[in-house]
Write a protein that holds these residues in place. Sequence first.
Motif, PDB file in Angstrom:
ATOM      1  N   THR A 176      55.140  39.193  29.904  1.00 31.30           N
ATOM      2  CA  THR A 176      54.713  40.372  30.669  1.00 31.30           C
ATOM      3  C   THR A 176      55.519  41.566  30.192  1.00 31.30           C
ATOM      4  O   THR A 176      56.739  41.582  30.322  1.00 31.30           O
ATOM      5  CB  THR A 176      54.951  40.136  32.176  1.00 31.30           C
ATOM      6  N   ALA A 205      49.627  44.488  31.859  1.00 30.67           N
ATOM      7  CA  ALA A 205      49.149  45.303  32.995  1.00 30.67           C
ATOM      8  C   ALA A 205      49.791  46.690  33.027  1.00 30.67           C
ATOM      9  O   ALA A 205      49.150  47.665  33.432  1.00 30.67           O
ATOM     10  CB  ALA A 205      49.446  44.565  34.304  1.00 30.67           C
ATOM     11  N   TYR A 206      51.058  46.768  32.601  1.00 31.05           N
ATOM     12  CA  TYR A 206      51.794  48.046  32.717  1.00 31.05           C
ATOM     13  C   TYR A 206      52.008  48.735  31.369  1.00 31.05           C
ATOM     14  O   TYR A 206      52.835  49.645  31.282  1.00 31.05           O
ATOM     15  CB  TYR A 206      53.143  47.812  33.418  1.00 31.05           C
ATOM     16  N   SER A 228      43.641  47.930  38.109  1.00 30.99           N
ATOM     17  CA  SER A 228      44.552  48.170  39.238  1.00 30.99           C
ATOM     18  C   SER A 228      45.740  49.025  38.817  1.00 30.99           C
ATOM     19  O   SER A 228      46.110  49.979  39.497  1.00 30.99           O
ATOM     20  CB  SER A 228      45.108  46.858  39.782  1.00 30.99           C
TER      21      SER A 228
HETATM   22  C1  LIG Z   1      52.031  41.720  35.894  1.00 31.30           C
HETATM   23  C2  LIG Z   1      50.825  41.659  36.770  1.00 31.30           C
HETATM   24  N1  LIG Z   1      49.764  40.971  36.343  1.00 31.30           N
HETATM   25  C3  LIG Z   1      48.659  40.868  37.100  1.00 31.30           C
HETATM   26  C4  LIG Z   1      48.573  41.472  38.344  1.00 31.30           C
HETATM   27  C5  LIG Z   1      47.312  41.321  39.141  1.00 31.30           C
HETATM   28  O1  LIG Z   1      46.453  42.408  38.945  1.00 31.30           O
HETATM   29  P1  LIG Z   1      44.970  42.478  39.501  1.00 31.30           P
HETATM   30  O2  LIG Z   1      44.974  43.480  40.612  1.00 31.30           O
HETATM   31  O3  LIG Z   1      44.149  42.946  38.353  1.00 31.30           O
HETATM   32  O4  LIG Z   1      44.559  41.130  39.946  1.00 31.30           O
HETATM   33  C6  LIG Z   1      49.658  42.179  38.828  1.00 31.30           C
HETATM   34  C7  LIG Z   1      49.603  42.800  40.154  1.00 31.30           C
HETATM   35  O5  LIG Z   1      50.573  43.260  40.721  1.00 31.30           O
HETATM   36  C8  LIG Z   1      50.813  42.287  38.020  1.00 31.30           C
HETATM   37  O6  LIG Z   1      51.892  42.962  38.426  1.00 31.30           O
END
Ligand SMILES: Cc1ncc(COP(=O)(O)O)c(C=O)c1O
Length: 408
Positions: A176, A205-206, A228
Motif C-alpha cells: 500500500t 488508493a492514495y 473514494s
Molecule cells: C488503502 C485502502 N484501500 C482500500 C480502501 C477501500 O476503499 P473503497 O472505498 O474503494 O472500498 C481504503 C479505505 O479506506 C484504503 O484506505
Amino acid sequence: MLANLPAVPDLHNNGLPSSDTNASLPISSVVNLDRGDTVLLESYWRKMSDECTVVIKGWEFLSYASDLRSVCWFMTPELRHAIKRLHALVGNAETHDKHIVIGNGSTQLFQASLFALSSSSSSSLSPADIPMNVVAAAPYYSGYPVETDIVRSSLYRWSGDALKYDKNEAYIEIVTSPNNPDGSIRRPMVNNKCGGEGKLIHDLAYYWPHYTPITHKANHDLMLFTFSKCTGHSGSRIGWAIVKDIEIAKKMTTFIVMNSIGVSKESQTRAAKIMKVVCDSYENFRFGSKESVELFFEYSRRLLKERWEKLREVIKQSDDFILPKFQRAYCNFTNESSETYPAFAWLMCEKDQDCTSYLDKEMKVLARSGNRFGCDPRYARINMLTRGDDFDEFLKRLSDIKDLSCQM
Ligand SMILES: Cc1ncc(COP(=O)(O)O)c(C=O)c1O
C-alpha cells in the motif's frame, strides 16, 4: 445489531451517532476521527455542482451488460475512457496494454484479487489444500485482515505482518503506497530468502497528487485505485483495478459477477462525469482558459496542506505526541518539489501506552488504535479528511490539553 458487527473498514462508526450535523461541538460531545470518510472535498464539489450534475432517464440502464467486447463486460465504455484519461493526465499509473476491472469500491476488488491470485496458483508451494498466506507490512490498513478472513476461504488466509513472514509457502503481499495509516511510500517487504513464492497486490488508493508527489508512473501487475480517495466520492462505491494478465482480469470479473453481477451503472455514470470534469478543467487551463474555480488537485492539496500545517503547529507545542516526518520529492504532475500530506495522521503518544484511550479519556476524541493496524497501541490514526468542524474542534482540544499540562 450494529455493535455486533466486526470492526470492518473505515466507514463504520461503531454504532456511535454521526457528528455530521454538529455545527459547533460542546466539549461533552465526541469528535469521531476514527472513520476514513472523505468529506473534506465536499466544498470543492459544491462549487462544481452544476458541471457535475448527472441526469439519468427512467428508460436508461436496464441491462446488466455494458460492453460485451471488454473483459469487464459490465463496465461502461465512458467510465473506462474516463479512468484512462485521468491516469494519463496525472501520470500516476500505466494503463496501456492493461485490463481495467471495476468493482463496488476497491474493497470488493481487493477480495476479487485474492480470489483470482490464489485460484490461479499452481506451484508446488501452494498445494490445493493449503490456503495462500496474505500479508502486508505493519502498520497495514485495518480492513485487510477482516476482509481476508471474513468468509474463511480455503483459498487464502490472513497471515499478518509481511516483515515477519518466514514460511516456505506461497503468499500474496499487499503493498500500500502511500500507506494507510502512516503515509509512508512502500515497496514489497517480504524477505524472499525464506523461499516462499510471492504475488503482489499494489493498493495505490492514495497515489494522487493531493496526498503525495507523483514521482513515477506505477506499472505493476495488479494495481488497485478508488474513486473514494481520488475525488472523495466514497458513497458512489467505485473502485478499479489495472491488471496486466488477462486471465487474472477474467477471474476478478467472475468474482464480481458472482458477488453482485456487476457495478451500478448510475454510479459508473456519475464517476465518469466527475472524472471528465476534472480532466476537462485541466485541459481548458492548459489551453489558456481563465477558470474562476481552482483546479481539483491544487484545491485539495491546499486544504490538506493547511490542515497538516495547523496540526504540526499544535503538536510542536505539545510534549505528548509525535507525528511522522516526510521527505520532499519532485512531483511530475505539478512540476515542483513538494511535501506529502497523507489522508491520515499517525500519532504516537509519549504520555500513555494507549494513545486511543488517552485521546478518548482526555479529549473525547475517537481515533483508531495502532493494534488494529498490527502495531503498538501507543499509535493512533486520525482522519485528516473529516468535516472542518470536527477537525477544528480536535485542534482546539489538543491545544487545551497542552495549555493544561503547562499550568501543572
Ligand atoms: C488503502 C485502502 N484501500 C482500500 C480502501 C477501500 O476503499 P473503497 O472505498 O474503494 O472500498 C481504503 C479505505 O479506506 C484504503 O484506505
